[in-house]
Enzyme design. Structure first.
Site, PDB file in Angstrom:
ATOM      1  N   LYS A   1      38.956  36.836  41.538  1.00 12.43           N
ATOM      2  CA  LYS A   1      40.416  35.867  42.375  1.00 12.43           C
ATOM      3  C   LYS A   1      40.439  34.926  42.192  1.00 12.43           C
ATOM      4  CE  LYS A   1      37.849  34.180  47.316  1.00 12.43           C
ATOM      5  NZ  LYS A   1      36.690  34.228  48.045  1.00 12.43           N
TER       6      LYS A   1
ATOM      7  N   SER B   1      35.982  35.527  52.556  1.00 16.23           N
ATOM      8  CA  SER B   1      37.233  36.008  51.428  1.00 16.23           C
ATOM      9  C   SER B   1      37.134  36.737  50.541  1.00 16.23           C
ATOM     10  CB  SER B   1      37.510  34.006  51.422  1.00 16.23           C
ATOM     11  OG  SER B   1      36.745  33.512  50.489  1.00 16.23           O
TER      12      SER B   1
ATOM     13  N   SER C   1      30.804  35.253  51.483  1.00 18.52           N
ATOM     14  CA  SER C   1      32.003  35.404  51.166  1.00 18.52           C
ATOM     15  C   SER C   1      32.094  36.400  50.230  1.00 18.52           C
ATOM     16  CB  SER C   1      32.550  34.667  50.706  1.00 18.52           C
ATOM     17  OG  SER C   1      33.461  33.483  52.049  1.00 18.52           O
TER      18      SER C   1
END
Length: 497
Positions: free
Chosen positions: A78, A153, A177
């Site tokens: 990420k 996210s 997330s």
């Protein structure tokens, strides 16, 4: 064609150097296929084509920089996790030109184990969102239906795994997330205990809740990758990190299940009931319970997370970090202009909300009460785990939602995190897993365990994965086709795990 990396990862937690050319043809071809698939999905926002890997000595286990052009098992991270020399933009205009000067501790451990980080995945800006739409790179699409959200996210990481582009990816989990996007995309997602993975190198959203997690194509990868990235005792670079040498028993007999009576889609309820029946069929003692803590969990989470975000993001001022506005007339004007241009609307909303909560006259009314309720949630779950080995509950009230769904506003998405935030508030490990498919979309649930029971959770998922159907997304099948990977061999190996 045989996927040698499956055998490699399953036989050792220290990965010897393995050429990408043995997996996907030459590495240039591998990236070409990723880019072709990624045009529809926007899962990757940066490709690390100049991969630098480390070989691991099979005898001594020490890591050295690879001298040859061979590379190891591909994975993705990420965009809020630091890797030296790579962008660390957090999908924000404020950090769009920032390059990380260091490796995150978890990244250093992956590299030492011989993995190749092939790129950065899209995310909601600074980890704030549930849909991966709040990004300077645009939204990420779900590999099952590109008109739908992959969750957030860490939606970019989940989409990359569900599309077959990498077997696993790292994300971050502040209130679900990792687990929610894994559930939306039909793969597995693990949020470890708070502090079990060092937060050094993870750009902070809410420091007391953030955890680096794992999204994987199948459950056995969760335990293997966690064993590599977890802290070995403590990390001197992160005082909040800790993992004990001795952990609780891996045995599971009694399972508690929470199925909400309202505010949940029929597909989610049916999937939960299916899971209950399947577990009972193979001998688990399953008890349906009621937990009032979910009535206020989302409010507690939003109070604490936004308050901490307002403090953590104060460092991004255009002076110490971030893009500067050259037209500023003073230091105060520079900060104002830099943040106004750099932060997106969702980040501004959460930072302002947090600042309001912490201001004089309101802190006792909101933040202090939220902390008291957080302790109550922790005590409630601690008491529950005196009687049960694991807790199973929904991840999100619905399946993946359409981008144009007017009934699921940003605020409704925040309330949808009700079921996932409790694990973060209590600092407990949790993992989401696919259960069924309805209307061509995956539906999943999550399992929560006592502190430091990651192995218990992962083994439970591995031992029960056969109870539920596993499917590859249309984009995963397309990726396998273009990369010359034999899907039938892949399926056969999956059944043998």
């Amino acid at each position: 064609m045989k996927d040698d990396y499956w055998n490699t990862i399953l036989t050792s937690s220290r990965i010897t150097s393995e050429s990408l050319s043995g997996l996907h043809g030459d590495s240039t071809g591998y990236f070409n296929v990723i880019k072709k698939i990624n045009k529809d999905l926007n899962a990757f926002v940066f490709y690390n084509e100049n991969i630098q890997t480390r070989k691991v000595d099979a005898v001594h286990g020490d890591a050295t920089h690879a001298a040859s052009s061979t590379h190891s098992i591909p994975c993705a991270i990420k965009s809020n996790i630091a890797m030296k020399g790579m962008p660390l933009h957090c999908a924000s205009n404020l950090l769009k030109d920032f390059t990380s000067p260091v490796h995150a501790s978890a990244i250093a451990q992956l590299l030492d184990a011989g993995f190749s980080i092939v790129g950065l995945t899209n995310m909601d800006e600074f980890g704030m969102g549930s849909s991966t739409t709040h990004s300077i790179f645009g939204r990420t699409a779900n590999p099952w239906d590109i008109g739908r959200s992959p969750g957030g996210s860490s939606g970019g990481s989940a989409a990359a795994v569900a599309a077959g582009m990498v077997p696993f990816a790292l994300g971050s989990d502040t209130g679900g997330s990792v687990r929610q996007p894994a559930m939306f995309c039909g793969v597995w997602g693990l949020k470890p205990s708070y502090g079990a993975v060092s937060r050094y190198g993870l750009v902070a959203y809410s420091s007391s809740l953030d955890v680096i997690g794992i999204i994987a194509e199948q459950p056995s990868w969760l335990r293997k990758i966690f064993s590599i990235i977890k802290v070995k005792g403590r990390d001197p670079k992160d005082t909040s990190s800790f993992y004990p040498q001795k952990t609780p028993s891996e045995q599971v007999k009694k399972v508690a299940v929470y199925i909400p009576r309202r505010n949940i889609a029929e597909e989610i309820r049916n999937g939960m009931l299916l899971a209950v029946q399947q577990y009972r069929n193979i001998g688990y003692e399953v008890t349906e319970i009621d937990l009032p803590i979910f009535d206020y969990a989302a409010a507690v989470y939003l109070n604490i997370s936004t308050a901490e975000a307002s403090s953590n993001l104060a460092r991004f001022d255009g002076i110490r970090y971030g893009t500067r506005d050259a037209t500023a007339q003073s230091s105060a004007d520079l900060v104002r202009r830099s943040r106004n241009a750099g932060f997106g609307s969702e980040v501004k909303l959460r930072v302002l909300t947090g600042a309001y909560i912490l201001q004089s006259g309101f802190q006792d009314q909101y933040y202090t009460k939220a902390r008291a309720l957080q302790k109550h949630i922790q005590k409630t779950l601690l008491s529950l785990f005196k009687h049960y080995d694991l807790l199973i509950l929904p991840v999100f009230p619905t399946q993946s939602f359409r981008f144009d769904d007017t009934q699921l506003s940003d605020f409704a998405q925040k309330l949808g995190d009700t079921f996932s935030v409790v694990a973060n508030l209590a600092g407990l490990p949790a993992a989401s897993f696919p259960v069924a498919w309805y209307n061509g979309l995956p539906m999943g649930a999550q399992v929560v365990g006592p502190l430091y029971t990651e192995d218990r959770i992962c083994l439970f998922l591995e031992n029960t994965a056969h109870l539920f159907e596993h499917r590859y997304s249309p984009y995963a099948k397309k990726f396998f086709e273009h990369s010359s990977r034999d899907l039938q061999d892949r399926e056969a190996m999956m059944k043998d795990l």
